[in-house]
Scaffold this active site. Structure first.
Site, PDB file in Angstrom:
ATOM      1  CB  SER A 152      -0.892   0.003   1.252  1.00 47.47           C
ATOM      2  OG  SER A 152      -1.533   1.249   1.421  1.00 47.47           O
ATOM      3  CE1 TYR A 165      -3.912  -1.915   5.112  1.00 49.34           C
ATOM      4  CE2 TYR A 165      -2.986   0.194   4.440  1.00 49.34           C
ATOM      5  CZ  TYR A 165      -3.652  -0.980   4.132  1.00 49.34           C
ATOM      6  OH  TYR A 165      -4.067  -1.207   2.841  1.00 49.34           O
ATOM      7  CE  LYS A 169      -1.783  -3.960   3.134  1.00 48.91           C
ATOM      8  NZ  LYS A 169      -2.086  -5.302   2.593  1.00 48.91           N
TER       9      LYS A 169
END
Length: 302
Positions: A152, A165, A169
């Site tokens: 991401s 997150y 990622k």
């Protein structure tokens, strides 16, 4: 040449909704047999249901394709191994793994508990590792495999309120780099996809309606289908969204050499502009190249 997946077997995690669903439908439309994996939880990972996965599998079968369903939790090695075993029993091989499953627990780092941090890392990073490990020997033995990590822009560049997150990622990019090195001689190609799409994972970001119409999951799946194809690249980060496709690459600057007498933090500060200059920067293919560069720069000074 048309990209087809006839005779190929693919596992897609998190395939009940959003990107996972369009990945599965895209592969099935081009001949692949699918394992539709989805825990069926909400966006934050709570709850469990097979209904979404079964709906996607039915859609594939109604169109003349082949699909089975798995509710395996990607953080549970035993459940993942059972999913792999079911695919092998059904079709005898596994050619493609798309690590797409994910959850969100967004908060600023100050307010985030370590449990919330760990849970997101477990699903995205450990989930990708567990699923990749479960298919690794299968792909080695058949001398063919295509694995995609879902990274991401949050991991590549940072995103406020997403420390858990983002860490996960960026972690899958490191996993990709090493699995590429270990898998290349077995024709296992490992890549990462950095998607931008309007799905339930992004529906609270205030994306304007006109932009949301452009940010279709299908536009991302177009890139994914290339990354898992016969002629796929390897060790590539492909960014995809709204019909745009780009690649993120990690470069290292040429840097400088400081003799033992010069090695002070003051000199690092003094030469910092030269240290960070992009002139002569290179993309390394494995970690040892960095050490080799530093040793090479030091050698003429000895």
């Amino acid at each position: 040449m048309t990209i087809r997946f006839d005779g190929k077997v693919a596992i897609i995690t998190g395939a009940g909704n959003g990107l996972g669903r369009t990945h599965a439908l895209g592969l099935a439309a081009r001949g692949a047999k699918l394992v539709i994996n989805d825990l069926g939880g909400s966006r934050d990972g709570t709850g469990q249901s097979l209904s979404a996965a079964e709906s996607v599998a039915k859609e594939i079968r109604d169109a003349g394709g082949e699909a089975i369903v798995s509710g395996a939790n990607v953080t549970n090695p035993d459940e993942v191994q059972a999913m792999v075993g079911a695919a092998l029993k059904q079709w005898g091989r596994i050619d493609i793994l798309v690590n797409n499953a994910g959850i969100l627990r967004d908060k600023t780092f100050q307010k985030m508990s370590l449990d919330e941090f760990r849970l997101v890392v477990d699903v995205h990073l450990m989930g990708a590792a567990i699923c990749s490990k479960a298919v690794w020997n299968v792909m080695r033995e058949q001398n063919y495999g295509r694995i995609v990590m879902t990274t991401s822009s949050s991991g590549l560049y940072g995103s406020f309120g997403q420390s858990n997150y983002a860490a996960a990622k960026m972690g899958v990019v490191g996993l990709m780099n090493t699995l590429h090195l270990e898998g290349v001689k077995y024709n296992i190609r490992v890549n990462s996809l950095a998607p931008t799409a309007f799905t339930r994972m992004t529906d609270d970001l205030g994306i304007p309606a006109a932009a949301a119409e452009q940010l279709t999951p299908e536009a991302v799946t177009t890139g994914l289908l290339f990354l898992v194809s016969e002629d796929a690249p390897t060790r590539t980060i492909l960014c995809a969204g709204a019909g745009g496709y780009a690649s993120t690459m990690i470069y290292e600057t040429e840097g400088i050499y400081l003799s033992p007498a010069e090695r002070s933090p003051e000199n690092v500060a003094k030469y910092f502009d030269q240290i960070t200059s992009s002139e002569g920067q290179k993309m390394f293919l494995q970690g040892g190249e960095q050490a080799a560069k530093f040793i090479r720069k030091a050698a003429p000074q000895q």
